[in-house]
Design a protein around this motif. Sequence first.
Motif, PDB file in Angstrom:
ATOM      1  N   ILE A  67       0.830  -1.214   0.000  1.00 19.74           N
ATOM      2  CA  ILE A  67       0.000   0.000   0.000  1.00 19.74           C
ATOM      3  C   ILE A  67       0.859   1.255   0.000  1.00 19.74           C
ATOM      4  O   ILE A  67       0.622   2.192  -0.755  1.00 19.74           O
ATOM      5  N   THR A  68       1.887   1.264   0.858  1.00 18.04           N
ATOM      6  CA  THR A  68       2.660   2.514   1.008  1.00 18.04           C
ATOM      7  C   THR A  68       3.650   2.716  -0.136  1.00 18.04           C
ATOM      8  O   THR A  68       4.032   3.834  -0.453  1.00 18.04           O
ATOM      9  N   GLY A  69       4.127   1.609  -0.713  1.00 16.14           N
ATOM     10  CA  GLY A  69       5.143   1.694  -1.766  1.00 16.14           C
ATOM     11  C   GLY A  69       6.495   2.129  -1.230  1.00 16.14           C
ATOM     12  O   GLY A  69       7.373   2.548  -1.989  1.00 16.14           O
ATOM     13  N   VAL A  70       6.703   2.028   0.088  1.00 17.96           N
ATOM     14  CA  VAL A  70       7.954   2.536   0.677  1.00 17.96           C
ATOM     15  C   VAL A  70       9.056   1.459   0.731  1.00 17.96           C
ATOM     16  O   VAL A  70      10.205   1.728   0.421  1.00 17.96           O
ATOM     17  N   TYR A  71       8.784   0.266   1.113  1.00 21.75           N
ATOM     18  CA  TYR A  71       9.746  -0.849   1.171  1.00 21.75           C
ATOM     19  C   TYR A  71      11.049  -0.510   1.933  1.00 21.75           C
ATOM     20  O   TYR A  71      12.135  -0.541   1.374  1.00 21.75           O
ATOM     21  N   PRO A  72      10.956  -0.163   3.223  1.00 25.06           N
ATOM     22  CA  PRO A  72      12.188   0.136   3.986  1.00 25.06           C
ATOM     23  C   PRO A  72      12.914  -1.151   4.367  1.00 25.06           C
ATOM     24  O   PRO A  72      12.354  -2.249   4.279  1.00 25.06           O
ATOM     25  N   LEU A  73      14.163  -0.986   4.821  1.00 20.32           N
ATOM     26  CA  LEU A  73      14.907  -2.136   5.337  1.00 20.32           C
ATOM     27  C   LEU A  73      14.534  -2.307   6.809  1.00 20.32           C
ATOM     28  O   LEU A  73      14.590  -1.352   7.583  1.00 20.32           O
ATOM     29  N   LEU A  74      14.131  -3.520   7.169  1.00 20.65           N
ATOM     30  CA  LEU A  74      13.800  -3.794   8.580  1.00 20.65           C
ATOM     31  C   LEU A  74      15.082  -4.201   9.280  1.00 20.65           C
ATOM     32  O   LEU A  74      15.659  -5.240   8.976  1.00 20.65           O
ATOM     33  N   SER A  75      15.583  -3.343  10.199  1.00 22.34           N
ATOM     34  CA  SER A  75      16.852  -3.722  10.821  1.00 22.34           C
ATOM     35  C   SER A  75      16.684  -4.339  12.200  1.00 22.34           C
ATOM     36  O   SER A  75      17.588  -4.975  12.702  1.00 22.34           O
ATOM     37  N   ARG A  76      15.533  -4.138  12.826  1.00 22.01           N
ATOM     38  CA  ARG A  76      15.340  -4.811  14.112  1.00 22.01           C
ATOM     39  C   ARG A  76      13.848  -4.941  14.432  1.00 22.01           C
ATOM     40  O   ARG A  76      13.076  -4.032  14.174  1.00 22.01           O
ATOM     41  N   LEU A  77      13.496  -6.085  14.984  1.00 17.07           N
ATOM     42  CA  LEU A  77      12.128  -6.288  15.463  1.00 17.07           C
ATOM     43  C   LEU A  77      12.218  -6.956  16.822  1.00 17.07           C
ATOM     44  O   LEU A  77      12.825  -8.017  16.964  1.00 17.07           O
ATOM     45  N   VAL A  78      11.656  -6.315  17.825  1.00 15.56           N
ATOM     46  CA  VAL A  78      11.664  -6.900  19.169  1.00 15.56           C
ATOM     47  C   VAL A  78      10.231  -6.938  19.671  1.00 15.56           C
ATOM     48  O   VAL A  78       9.523  -5.938  19.616  1.00 15.56           O
ATOM     49  N   ILE A  79       9.804  -8.107  20.126  1.00 15.67           N
ATOM     50  CA  ILE A  79       8.450  -8.220  20.693  1.00 15.67           C
ATOM     51  C   ILE A  79       8.611  -8.611  22.157  1.00 15.67           C
ATOM     52  O   ILE A  79       9.277  -9.603  22.460  1.00 15.67           O
ATOM     53  N   SER A  80       8.030  -7.821  23.041  1.00 13.99           N
ATOM     54  CA  SER A  80       8.136  -8.216  24.457  1.00 13.99           C
ATOM     55  C   SER A  80       6.778  -8.117  25.135  1.00 13.99           C
ATOM     56  O   SER A  80       6.024  -7.167  24.882  1.00 13.99           O
ATOM     57  N   PRO A  81       6.487  -9.100  25.988  1.00 12.64           N
ATOM     58  CA  PRO A  81       5.228  -9.001  26.738  1.00 12.64           C
ATOM     59  C   PRO A  81       5.351  -7.908  27.785  1.00 12.64           C
ATOM     60  O   PRO A  81       6.420  -7.717  28.360  1.00 12.64           O
ATOM     61  N   VAL A  82       4.264  -7.172  27.992  1.00 15.18           N
ATOM     62  CA  VAL A  82       4.299  -6.092  28.977  1.00 15.18           C
ATOM     63  C   VAL A  82       4.105  -6.658  30.387  1.00 15.18           C
ATOM     64  O   VAL A  82       4.716  -6.217  31.348  1.00 15.18           O
ATOM     65  N   THR A  83       3.219  -7.643  30.491  1.00 16.01           N
ATOM     66  CA  THR A  83       3.022  -8.320  31.789  1.00 16.01           C
ATOM     67  C   THR A  83       3.016  -9.822  31.525  1.00 16.01           C
ATOM     68  O   THR A  83       3.327 -10.262  30.418  1.00 16.01           O
ATOM     69  N   GLU A  84       2.623 -10.594  32.549  1.00 16.31           N
ATOM     70  CA  GLU A  84       2.613 -12.046  32.363  1.00 16.31           C
ATOM     71  C   GLU A  84       1.247 -12.548  31.906  1.00 16.31           C
ATOM     72  O   GLU A  84       0.273 -11.833  31.971  1.00 16.31           O
ATOM     73  N   GLY A  85       1.210 -13.800  31.459  1.00 14.03           N
ATOM     74  CA  GLY A  85      -0.065 -14.423  31.108  1.00 14.03           C
ATOM     75  C   GLY A  85      -0.295 -14.427  29.612  1.00 14.03           C
ATOM     76  O   GLY A  85       0.267 -13.622  28.879  1.00 14.03           O
TER      77      GLY A  85
END
Length: 505
Positions: free
Chosen positions: A445-463
């Motif tokens: 959609i955006t037509g931008v195609y940037p380079l993804l240099s980092r992706l971090v997913i972290s849970p905010v709490t437990e469960g």
Amino acid sequence: MFWKEMEDYVRIFDTTLRDGEQCPGAAMSEDEKVEIAQHLAKMKVDIIEAGFPVSSPVQFKAVERIAREIEGPIICALARSLKPDLEAARDALKPAAKKRIHTFIASSPIHMKHKLDKSPSEVLAMAKDAVRMARGFVEDVEFSPEDATRSEWEFLRELVEVVIEEGATTINIPDTVGYTTPQEYGELFHFLKTKVKGADKVIFSAHCHNDLGLAVANSLATVLAGGRQIECTVNGIGERAGNTAMEEVVMALRTRKDKFGVETKIDGTLITRASYLVKTITGMVVQPNKAIVGTNAFAHESGIHQDGVIKNRQTYEIMTPESVGLKSNRMVLGRHSGRAGFKDRIIRLGFDPKPEDLDNAYQRFLEVADKKKEIFDEDIIALFQSETRKTGVDEKYELVSFEQTTGSEKTPVSSLTLLVDKAKKQSTSEGDGPVDSIFKAIDKITGVYPLLSRLVISPVTEGTDAMAEASVTIEYEGKRVVGKGDSTDIIEACAKAYINALNRL
Ligand code: KIV
Ligand code: ZN
């Protein structure tokens, strides 16, 4: 003024925005630096090293803005022992009420020969001239002999003496490559404090890198040898293995005041938020077992420990979670909580919300509360900060909805609807995984195609119903930005973070 006549405490010189930012991937925007500086001022940091103005126009502008907007701490700018650097530092610091120029030159044989190609006497002359010039610009001048811990002590003595004669007010002794040990570093401070003429007129400062995991121990050793300033960063971010972690030195000096005899003026209850802010802005995650600010730092898992803590917290806790800003009573709000209760909690968590941020965050809170029964303080901090990060950012792209099909035998496919300048656009894309497919659908959609240099997913709490927070770093046409997103659905969190990054480009 003689330091002995000054109040005897350890000054905290925060260099998150300068040395911290020098580590790969931690570059921050001007607004982000100001946001961090505001929090550091609230924490009562004594000195904020805001940047290295000569290094780029972006750095210059950020230092100038911090100098103009931040009240309380001394604002410091770094300069090599060169005229253009010193002039840039002077100019960038102009609006600051309290300002310091920090000038440095390498003093170790290896740096002088291979990096500077200068003799010791040339280095001595450059340092002398630089400090004299800096003192012509400001009253507060810090001097650092870079790579001090691999320098010859007698040469260091001479160099430090010369710059004190020229009016340096703080002498910083950097362990630039993280090489020293607590005993050796303490002895070096003792040597300089007892042998340098004029040592009693200045503050001695520690600046440590963590290559051998000794940065905090080394910094603390100097306090016992009379050092009264520690240079550090939030979460210990910095070049290579990082710098001295501010939260660790602050809490060590406070918890073991019986040993050190002095401490800092930092408001410890703002430590957790500082850590969270720096983690969110830089995308640099904090290891769970990190002292003071790791998610496990105050968690008691084993039965014996839990039993002890229930009977008396001091059995296994040397400091309270509250003392660093963690609330022990974490369960707070639910879907029936009203706007007033939400606002009250935001304020009690230390925020000063603008009405529009509060409205947006409350709407998000209601959405999250629909999916998640219990909303914890950490959830509220995450969603409030993610809403405020949107303020001032042009929301060109907005996520409307998405659907995915995926499975162990299926190629993931994402179909998504975005608002682009308020007009609906749709796309569908396959990908190597669910995240890849949704990012590809966004790119279509955006037509931008940037380079993804980092992706971090972290849970905010437990469960399993915990909110996830995603941090996405993208690079495009020489620009590097970090985007954040949160949701109880990790794919949605990633998509929101990616869109936030695109909006920040
Ligand atoms: O590590 C170092 O030597 C530095 C100096 C510029 C103080 O960061
Ligand atoms: Zn450094």
